[in-house]
Motif scaffolding. Structure first.
Motif, PDB file in Angstrom:
ATOM      1  N   LEU A 246     -30.022  29.561  15.965  1.00  0.00           N
ATOM      2  CA  LEU A 246     -31.472  29.676  15.814  1.00  0.00           C
ATOM      3  C   LEU A 246     -31.780  30.384  14.503  1.00  0.00           C
ATOM      4  O   LEU A 246     -31.283  31.485  14.254  1.00  0.00           O
ATOM      5  N   TYR A 247     -32.594  29.755  13.675  1.00  0.00           N
ATOM      6  CA  TYR A 247     -33.021  30.345  12.412  1.00  0.00           C
ATOM      7  C   TYR A 247     -34.236  31.228  12.668  1.00  0.00           C
ATOM      8  O   TYR A 247     -35.282  30.749  13.097  1.00  0.00           O
ATOM      9  N   ASP A 248     -34.063  32.508  12.390  1.00  0.00           N
ATOM     10  CA  ASP A 248     -35.061  33.524  12.714  1.00  0.00           C
ATOM     11  C   ASP A 248     -35.980  33.762  11.521  1.00  0.00           C
ATOM     12  O   ASP A 248     -35.656  33.392  10.380  1.00  0.00           O
ATOM     13  N   LEU A 249     -37.126  34.372  11.785  1.00  0.00           N
ATOM     14  CA  LEU A 249     -38.058  34.786  10.733  1.00  0.00           C
ATOM     15  C   LEU A 249     -38.343  36.264  10.956  1.00  0.00           C
ATOM     16  O   LEU A 249     -38.974  36.633  11.950  1.00  0.00           O
ATOM     17  N   ASN A 250     -37.868  37.094  10.038  1.00  0.00           N
ATOM     18  CA  ASN A 250     -37.845  38.536  10.259  1.00  0.00           C
ATOM     19  C   ASN A 250     -38.701  39.311   9.270  1.00  0.00           C
ATOM     20  O   ASN A 250     -38.951  38.866   8.150  1.00  0.00           O
ATOM     21  N   LEU A 251     -39.096  40.513   9.709  1.00  0.00           N
ATOM     22  CA  LEU A 251     -39.629  41.540   8.837  1.00  0.00           C
ATOM     23  C   LEU A 251     -38.463  42.348   8.268  1.00  0.00           C
ATOM     24  O   LEU A 251     -37.305  42.147   8.657  1.00  0.00           O
ATOM     25  N   ALA A 252     -38.770  43.272   7.381  1.00  0.00           N
ATOM     26  CA  ALA A 252     -37.712  44.067   6.769  1.00  0.00           C
ATOM     27  C   ALA A 252     -36.933  44.867   7.800  1.00  0.00           C
ATOM     28  O   ALA A 252     -35.752  45.170   7.621  1.00  0.00           O
ATOM     29  N   SER A 253     -37.567  45.209   8.916  1.00  0.00           N
ATOM     30  CA  SER A 253     -36.915  45.968   9.992  1.00  0.00           C
ATOM     31  C   SER A 253     -35.929  45.128  10.789  1.00  0.00           C
ATOM     32  O   SER A 253     -35.169  45.671  11.598  1.00  0.00           O
ATOM     33  N   GLY A 254     -35.955  43.816  10.598  1.00  0.00           N
ATOM     34  CA  GLY A 254     -35.139  42.917  11.401  1.00  0.00           C
ATOM     35  C   GLY A 254     -35.862  42.362  12.603  1.00  0.00           C
ATOM     36  O   GLY A 254     -35.352  41.473  13.295  1.00  0.00           O
ATOM     37  N   CYS A 255     -37.065  42.866  12.875  1.00  0.00           N
ATOM     38  CA  CYS A 255     -37.854  42.384  14.010  1.00  0.00           C
ATOM     39  C   CYS A 255     -38.391  40.984  13.718  1.00  0.00           C
ATOM     40  O   CYS A 255     -38.852  40.701  12.611  1.00  0.00           O
ATOM     41  N   THR A 256     -38.338  40.121  14.709  1.00  0.00           N
ATOM     42  CA  THR A 256     -38.913  38.786  14.565  1.00  0.00           C
ATOM     43  C   THR A 256     -40.431  38.893  14.465  1.00  0.00           C
ATOM     44  O   THR A 256     -41.063  39.588  15.259  1.00  0.00           O
ATOM     45  N   ILE A 257     -41.023  38.175  13.505  1.00  0.00           N
ATOM     46  CA  ILE A 257     -42.468  38.181  13.360  1.00  0.00           C
ATOM     47  C   ILE A 257     -43.098  36.900  13.897  1.00  0.00           C
ATOM     48  O   ILE A 257     -44.206  36.927  14.430  1.00  0.00           O
ATOM     49  N   SER A 258     -42.407  35.784  13.820  1.00  0.00           N
ATOM     50  CA  SER A 258     -43.013  34.503  14.192  1.00  0.00           C
ATOM     51  C   SER A 258     -43.172  34.363  15.701  1.00  0.00           C
ATOM     52  O   SER A 258     -42.181  34.455  16.443  1.00  0.00           O
ATOM     53  N   PRO A 259     -44.388  34.088  16.195  1.00  0.00           N
ATOM     54  CA  PRO A 259     -44.532  33.828  17.633  1.00  0.00           C
ATOM     55  C   PRO A 259     -43.797  32.562  18.058  1.00  0.00           C
ATOM     56  O   PRO A 259     -43.354  32.448  19.199  1.00  0.00           O
TER      57      PRO A 259
ATOM     58  N   LEU B  88     -34.425  29.583  25.008  1.00  0.00           N
ATOM     59  CA  LEU B  88     -32.966  29.516  25.024  1.00  0.00           C
ATOM     60  C   LEU B  88     -32.390  30.468  26.067  1.00  0.00           C
ATOM     61  O   LEU B  88     -31.450  30.115  26.802  1.00  0.00           O
ATOM     62  N   ALA B  89     -32.947  31.679  26.146  1.00  0.00           N
ATOM     63  CA  ALA B  89     -32.474  32.634  27.146  1.00  0.00           C
ATOM     64  C   ALA B  89     -32.741  32.120  28.559  1.00  0.00           C
ATOM     65  O   ALA B  89     -31.923  32.310  29.471  1.00  0.00           O
ATOM     66  N   HIS B  90     -33.891  31.496  28.765  1.00  0.00           N
ATOM     67  CA  HIS B  90     -34.246  30.904  30.059  1.00  0.00           C
ATOM     68  C   HIS B  90     -33.188  29.898  30.505  1.00  0.00           C
ATOM     69  O   HIS B  90     -32.850  29.817  31.694  1.00  0.00           O
ATOM     70  N   LYS B  91     -32.664  29.143  29.544  1.00  0.00           N
ATOM     71  CA  LYS B  91     -31.648  28.138  29.844  1.00  0.00           C
ATOM     72  C   LYS B  91     -30.251  28.733  29.993  1.00  0.00           C
ATOM     73  O   LYS B  91     -29.306  28.018  30.346  1.00  0.00           O
ATOM     74  N   GLY B  92     -30.117  30.017  29.703  1.00  0.00           N
ATOM     75  CA  GLY B  92     -28.806  30.644  29.800  1.00  0.00           C
ATOM     76  C   GLY B  92     -27.895  30.307  28.646  1.00  0.00           C
ATOM     77  O   GLY B  92     -26.668  30.359  28.785  1.00  0.00           O
ATOM     78  N   ILE B  93     -28.481  29.956  27.503  1.00  0.00           N
ATOM     79  CA  ILE B  93     -27.691  29.566  26.329  1.00  0.00           C
ATOM     80  C   ILE B  93     -27.628  30.741  25.367  1.00  0.00           C
ATOM     81  O   ILE B  93     -28.656  31.355  25.038  1.00  0.00           O
ATOM     82  N   ASP B  94     -26.455  31.060  24.897  1.00  0.00           N
ATOM     83  CA  ASP B  94     -26.287  32.134  23.925  1.00  0.00           C
ATOM     84  C   ASP B  94     -26.881  31.709  22.581  1.00  0.00           C
ATOM     85  O   ASP B  94     -26.848  30.533  22.206  1.00  0.00           O
ATOM     86  N   ILE B  95     -27.420  32.692  21.857  1.00  0.00           N
ATOM     87  CA  ILE B  95     -28.102  32.428  20.597  1.00  0.00           C
ATOM     88  C   ILE B  95     -27.292  33.002  19.446  1.00  0.00           C
ATOM     89  O   ILE B  95     -26.920  34.181  19.452  1.00  0.00           O
ATOM     90  N   ASP B  96     -27.033  32.158  18.473  1.00  0.00           N
ATOM     91  CA  ASP B  96     -26.396  32.579  17.225  1.00  0.00           C
ATOM     92  C   ASP B  96     -27.494  32.646  16.174  1.00  0.00           C
ATOM     93  O   ASP B  96     -27.924  31.613  15.636  1.00  0.00           O
ATOM     94  N   LEU B  97     -28.008  33.848  15.897  1.00  0.00           N
ATOM     95  CA  LEU B  97     -29.171  34.020  15.030  1.00  0.00           C
ATOM     96  C   LEU B  97     -28.784  33.985  13.559  1.00  0.00           C
ATOM     97  O   LEU B  97     -27.777  34.576  13.147  1.00  0.00           O
ATOM     98  N   VAL B  98     -29.608  33.299  12.789  1.00  0.00           N
ATOM     99  CA  VAL B  98     -29.510  33.325  11.325  1.00  0.00           C
ATOM    100  C   VAL B  98     -30.756  34.037  10.822  1.00  0.00           C
ATOM    101  O   VAL B  98     -31.848  33.473  10.839  1.00  0.00           O
ATOM    102  N   PRO B  99     -30.655  35.300  10.402  1.00  0.00           N
ATOM    103  CA  PRO B  99     -31.840  36.052  10.013  1.00  0.00           C
ATOM    104  C   PRO B  99     -32.335  35.660   8.626  1.00  0.00           C
ATOM    105  O   PRO B  99     -31.628  35.015   7.839  1.00  0.00           O
ATOM    106  N   GLY B 100     -33.566  36.076   8.325  1.00  0.00           N
ATOM    107  CA  GLY B 100     -34.125  35.836   7.002  1.00  0.00           C
ATOM    108  C   GLY B 100     -35.622  36.049   7.013  1.00  0.00           C
ATOM    109  O   GLY B 100     -36.251  36.120   8.069  1.00  0.00           O
ATOM    110  N   GLY B 101     -36.194  36.143   5.814  1.00  0.00           N
ATOM    111  CA  GLY B 101     -37.617  36.369   5.684  1.00  0.00           C
ATOM    112  C   GLY B 101     -38.379  35.098   5.377  1.00  0.00           C
ATOM    113  O   GLY B 101     -37.933  33.986   5.675  1.00  0.00           O
ATOM    114  N   PHE B 102     -39.549  35.266   4.740  1.00  0.00           N
ATOM    115  CA  PHE B 102     -40.437  34.140   4.475  1.00  0.00           C
ATOM    116  C   PHE B 102     -39.940  33.263   3.336  1.00  0.00           C
ATOM    117  O   PHE B 102     -40.182  32.056   3.333  1.00  0.00           O
TER     118      PHE B 102
END
Length: 281
Positions: A9-22, A31-45
């Motif tokens: 999953l390609y993430d959209l983060n703030l400088a703190s690492g927190c996800t900003i995109s709803p 993905l969590a609902h389905k019980g699937i593990d997430i491999d996050l790719v962090p990054g900004g705008f």
């Protein structure tokens, strides 16, 4: 039954690492609902196109065994088709309801809050994203207004939003989740609005005693505390001033709820034969 492989999953983060995109937030929950593990790719705008190999300028995006899926709604539909166990939608009716809730909350909450937190949105982003956030938001969404000018005076506007959320409170007084006994994509879509707010809300948008707190706390605690990022700001603590509207309807103790309208025939109509004659002056 979903297998236990991970999905990127390609993430959209703030400088703190927190996800900003709803949209990313609700994809995380799906993905969590389905019980699937997430491999996050962090990054900004900035740099999204490069991170996704030229496939998209917007997020979320997922990669499942080499297959790319873009857009949070299409991702949810893909997950239900590919992994039908624990559906996100129970039929087309729930899809329609979820779309309605999504559109209503965007107009009711995100729209006003966006203007209340737009400078925080900028300041909390990665420094390398500041020019992009300022330029795109001022030109695309704010009609050329400066971020500082738009956010100014938010103390007058923030108290106006909680009363408009009353339909959501009323619904959640009747059911633990929008999905019924268990959460589904309608809950994740709505929770994502408040997760977005929490990522940028340096001033709380809701009062401490808001009845939405129970649903929000339970929602943020789902799947091992998925919504409990350490950089999230508290949603609760809005201080009201004299003259501000009541933030929600008070449920008087011991007072019977209003009767439910069950349609024609459930409430006797007056008999015209016994009605008082109308006097004309």
């Amino acid at each position: 039954m979903a297998d236990r492989h991970s999905i990127t999953l390609y993430d959209l983060n703030l400088a703190s690492g927190c996800t900003i995109s709803p949209f990313v937030w609700r994809t995380k929950y799906a993905l969590a609902h389905k019980g699937i593990d997430i491999d996050l790719v962090p990054g900004g705008f900035t740099g999204i196109l490069e991170r996704t190999g030229g496939r998209s300028e917007r997020l979320p995006a997922i990669v499942d065994n080499g297959e790319w899926v873009l857009d949070s709604w299409l991702i949810a539909e893909y997950l239900d088709e590919k992994y039908p166990d624990k559906p996100l939608f129970e039929g087309p009716g729930m899809k329609n309801l979820t779309k309605f809730i999504d559109q209503w909350l965007w107009r009711t909450a995100i729209g006003p809050w966006f203007r209340c937190y737009i400078l925080d949105y900028h300041d909390l982003s990665y420094p390398r994203d500041h020019d992009y956030v300022r330029t795109t938001r001022e030109t695309m969404f704010l009609g050329g207004q400066k971020l500082e000018d738009v956010q100014a005076g938010r103390e007058d506007r923030l108290p106006l939003v909680p009363p408009t959320l009353e339909p959501l409170r009323q619904l959640l007084r009747e059911t633990p989740w929008l999905g019924g006994d268990q959460p589904n994509f309608a809950d994740y879509t709505a929770l994502a609005v408040f997760l977005w707010a929490g990522s940028v809300a340096t001033t709380p948008p809701l009062t401490d005693d808001d009845p939405l707190r129970d649903w929000l706390d339970r929602g943020f605690d789902l799947y091992g505390g998925l919504g409990r990022h350490p950089a999230m700001h508290s949603l609760f603590g809005l201080q009201l001033r004299e003259g501000d509207p009541a933030p929600f309807l008070q449920q008087a103790v011991g007072t019977a709820p209003a009767p439910v309208n069950r349609g024609a025939g459930t409430t006797p109509l007056p008999d015209p034969a016994n009605a008082e004659p109308v006097k004309v002056a």
